[in-house]
Design a protein around this motif. Structure first.
Motif, short mmCIF file in Angstrom:
data_model
loop_
_atom_site.label_atom_id
_atom_site.label_comp_id
_atom_site.label_asym_id
_atom_site.label_seq_id
_atom_site.Cartn_x
_atom_site.Cartn_y
_atom_site.Cartn_z
N VAL A 109 37.83 44.20 45.89
CA VAL A 109 37.21 43.82 44.62
C VAL A 109 38.22 43.96 43.49
O VAL A 109 39.01 44.90 43.45
N VAL A 110 38.17 42.99 42.55
CA VAL A 110 38.88 43.15 41.29
C VAL A 110 37.83 43.14 40.19
O VAL A 110 36.92 42.30 40.21
N ALA A 111 37.93 44.11 39.27
CA ALA A 111 36.95 44.19 38.18
C ALA A 111 37.35 43.24 37.07
O ALA A 111 38.54 43.09 36.77
N ILE A 112 36.37 42.60 36.45
CA ILE A 112 36.68 41.64 35.38
C ILE A 112 35.64 41.72 34.27
O ILE A 112 34.50 42.11 34.51
N GLY A 113 36.05 41.33 33.08
CA GLY A 113 35.13 41.23 31.96
C GLY A 113 35.40 42.27 30.91
O GLY A 113 35.06 43.44 31.10
N GLY A 114 36.05 41.85 29.84
CA GLY A 114 36.26 42.73 28.69
C GLY A 114 37.17 43.91 28.98
O GLY A 114 37.11 44.93 28.29
N ILE A 115 38.00 43.80 30.01
CA ILE A 115 38.89 44.92 30.34
C ILE A 115 40.18 44.84 29.52
O ILE A 115 40.76 43.75 29.37
N ASN A 116 40.56 45.97 28.96
CA ASN A 116 41.77 46.02 28.12
C ASN A 116 42.39 47.42 28.21
O ASN A 116 41.91 48.26 28.98
N ALA A 117 43.40 47.62 27.39
CA ALA A 117 44.14 48.89 27.49
C ALA A 117 43.25 50.10 27.19
O ALA A 117 43.53 51.21 27.66
N SER A 118 42.17 49.89 26.44
CA SER A 118 41.36 51.06 26.08
C SER A 118 40.36 51.45 27.17
O SER A 118 39.84 52.55 27.16
N ASN A 119 40.05 50.53 28.09
CA ASN A 119 39.04 50.89 29.09
C ASN A 119 39.52 50.75 30.55
O ASN A 119 38.84 51.16 31.47
N ALA A 120 40.70 50.13 30.76
CA ALA A 120 41.17 49.88 32.13
C ALA A 120 41.33 51.20 32.90
O ALA A 120 40.99 51.28 34.10
N GLY A 121 41.79 52.23 32.19
CA GLY A 121 41.99 53.54 32.82
C GLY A 121 40.67 54.06 33.36
O GLY A 121 40.58 54.52 34.50
N THR A 122 39.62 53.98 32.54
CA THR A 122 38.30 54.47 32.95
C THR A 122 37.85 53.77 34.23
O THR A 122 37.34 54.40 35.16
N VAL A 123 38.03 52.44 34.26
CA VAL A 123 37.58 51.65 35.42
C VAL A 123 38.31 52.12 36.67
O VAL A 123 37.68 52.41 37.70
#
Ligand SMILES: Nc1ncnc2c1ncn2[C@@H]1O[C@H](COP(=O)(O)OP(=O)(O)O)[C@@H](O)[C@H]1O
Ligand SMILES: Cc1ncc(COP(=O)(O)O)c(N)n1
Ligand SMILES: [Mg+2]
Length: 530
Positions: A472-486
């Protein structure tokens, strides 16, 4: 007047047999029968002509082809080095094996090296009915080597041609069959076609591939009433070995599918022309006449371009999805943005352009592919299976309202990569059944790049990841501020994040990609140590 074609002589018994056979098969639930050509011809070790060409032509035209080998030739692009005739009783055995078991629609003949072999064939055709007989009266190879000597001529004229639904001689063969008359012009060809028709075949196709001084490849078709001049431009290529065998097989294949004769001939000519054009620059062998690619798959010179490995789920790590609007806004060509993303650490690129004209999209795909290949990075095309095929990109990514994965898989073949956008466990399951390689799961967070796209949040992502049989690859509104959390969640099957705006709606794509890459590296190592 002779019998005039197998179809008239035997059509009743053919249909009767087919009906009995297929109902028996259906009772046992074995499935439906497929169009079937039996090629009775010689083997060409170089595989440009003969049985080998017939098998490839039928495969390319979607028809099953069985084979009875009349002769084995040691042959290459230089010429025919030796011929070993198969004993006549063994030709008879092969015919019996095939015809007594399989439902053959059309028999196509090529090299018939002796009178005895012709007799054996004619005997089989009286025992086992078929719908049509296509006779390619092979005598001399283009290299000038004799494949069936002059002793065969009277049997051809008196016994084989009268049984044929169509005979397809080239210029030299037509001349030999007509006692050595001279064929130099299209008018001569018409005249010869008429004379050949008088020998009994229902239709004649006189092939003009070797007509001297002709800038077109002109064939004359005559059905006893009308002449048709079938013209195509002459393709400049050395790779025309086997055109005659291929043309006759393709006619047989189309007849087996149920086409009328003239349609079958037109399709066959177009097919040969297409295959020659596609193959005009391929290089096989060192002789004067090379084979061509019946399946339109051999890419000349492209091997240096091929990526090293098949799909590896870790390629999903930093998945860059392009957006033409964003690149226009920042005034940079798509290919530059892709190059910068790759330099910054993107591990796969998806070309997504919902507005581009097809031609422009294809050009962009080709230029991006060159960049991706030179860096060993995969290029996938969003939604457009046709563009993926035409550009030879590594695969496609499809959404739930795009082409279903299973259809895309049939069109693209086994080695292309297919990704599917999924929000639910059911969709993920369906993607797996359909033959996808990975799923894109989201939108995880809300985003401007997709209108009316409900988010599934981290909980939704977790649900799908836990159930998915695919990476799986996660998608949707992912950026430097939340990619780590994911990534730090360490979800099963989650291999990376897909990003659009955070890379491409920025002034410096290279810097943004580098930043995100570093961040993902850190997050995934900390999730592993948790
Ligand atoms: N260079 C070419 N470009 C386009 N069509 C060709 C070319 N050479 C042959 N053909 C076509 O291929 C088919 C086979 O023709 P030909 O080469 O004359 O038969 P053979 O292989 O039996 O000698 C014909 O339809 C002919 O028009
Ligand atoms: C076994 C076999 N059958 C047919 C041909 C004619 O093909 P071409 O006319 O292209 O040489 C051939 N060369 N070899
Ligand atoms: Mg030929």
């Amino acid at each position: 007047m002779a019998c005039g074609g197998v179809i008239l002589c035997n059509s009743f018994s053919f249909y009767q047999k087919r009906m009995v056979m297929s109902s028996r098969m259906q009772e046992k639930n074995y499935g439906a029968s497929v169009p079937h050509v039996l090629s009775v011809a010689g083997s060409d070790s170089g595989a440009g002509a003969g049985i080998q060409a017939d098998l490839k032509a039928c495969a390319a035209r979607g028809v099953y082809c069985s084979t009875v080998i009349t002769s084995v030739t040691a042959q290459n692009t230089v010429g025919v080095q030796a011929v070993h005739a198969v004993p006549e009783d063994f030709v008879a055995q092969q015919l019996k094996s095939v015809l007594s078991d399989m439902q053959v629609d059309v028999v196509k003949t090529g090299m018939l090296p002796s009178v005895g072999v012709v007799k054996v064939l004619l005997q089989s055709l009286t025992e086992f009915s078929v719908r049509a007989l296509v006779v390619d009266p092979v005598m001399v190879s283009t290299s000038g080597d004799v494949l069936a000597g002059p002793s065969i001529l009277s049997t051809f004229r008196e016994e084989l041609l009268p049984m044929a639904n169509i005979v397809t001689p080239n210029i030299k063969e037509a001349s030999a069959l007509l006692g050595g008359i001279c064929l130099k012009t299209v008018a001569d060809m018409r005249n010869a076609a008429e004379l050949l028709h008088a020998l009994g075949p229902r239709n004649v196709l006189l092939k003009g591939g070797d007509l001297p001084d002709s800038s077109d490849a002109v064939d004359i078709f005559f059905n006893g009433e009308h002449f048709y001049e079938l013209r195509s431009s002459r393709i400049k290529t050395r790779n025309s070995h086997g055109t005659g065998c291929t043309l006759a097989s393709c006619i047989a294949a189309e007849l087996a599918k149920g086409s009328p004769m003239l349609t079958a001939v037109r399709v066959a000519k177009r097919y040969v022309e297409t295959a020659l054009e596609y193959s005009k620059d391929i290089l096989i062998g060192n002789g004067i006449q090379g084979p061509f690619d019946h399946l339109l798959r051999l890419k000349s010179g492209s091997h240096s371009f091929h990526r090293k490995d098949a799909f590896n789920p870790s390629d999903l790590f930093l998945y860059a999805v392009t957006d033409s609007g964003m690149n226009k806004k920042w005034g940079r060509p798509m290919v530059d943005a892709v190059a910068a993303a790759i330099q910054g650490g993107a591990t796969v690129v998806q070309l997504r352009d919902k507005d581009a004209e097809t031609r422009e999209f294809l050009e962009t795909a080709k230029s991006c592919l060159a960049v991706c290949r030179s860096h060993g990075v995969l290029l996938l095309i969003n939604d457009r299976v046709d563009v993926a095929l035409a550009s030879d990109a590594d695969g496609v990514h499809v959404g739930q309202s795009d082409m279903p994965a299973t259809v895309a898989r049939t069109l693209l073949g086994p080695e292309k990569i297919i990704g599917v956008s999924c929000k639910t466990i059911e969709q993920a399951q369906q993607a797996w059944i359909g033959g996808a390689d990975y799923i894109g799961c989201g939108g995880v967070y809300s985003t401007n790049t997709k209108a009316n796209n409900p988010t599934i949040g981290l909980d939704g992502l977790k649900t799908v990841c836990s159930a998915s049989k695919l990476p799986v690859v996660a998608i949707g509104g992912i950026n430097a501020s939340n990619a780590g959390t994911v990534m730090e969640m360490g979800l099963p099957n989650l291999k990376g994040v897909a990003v659009v705006s955070a890379l491409f709606d920025r002034e410096n794509v290279l810097a943004e990609t580098k930043k995100l890459h570093a961040l993902l590296m850190e997050a995934s190592s900390s999730s592993k140590t948790q």
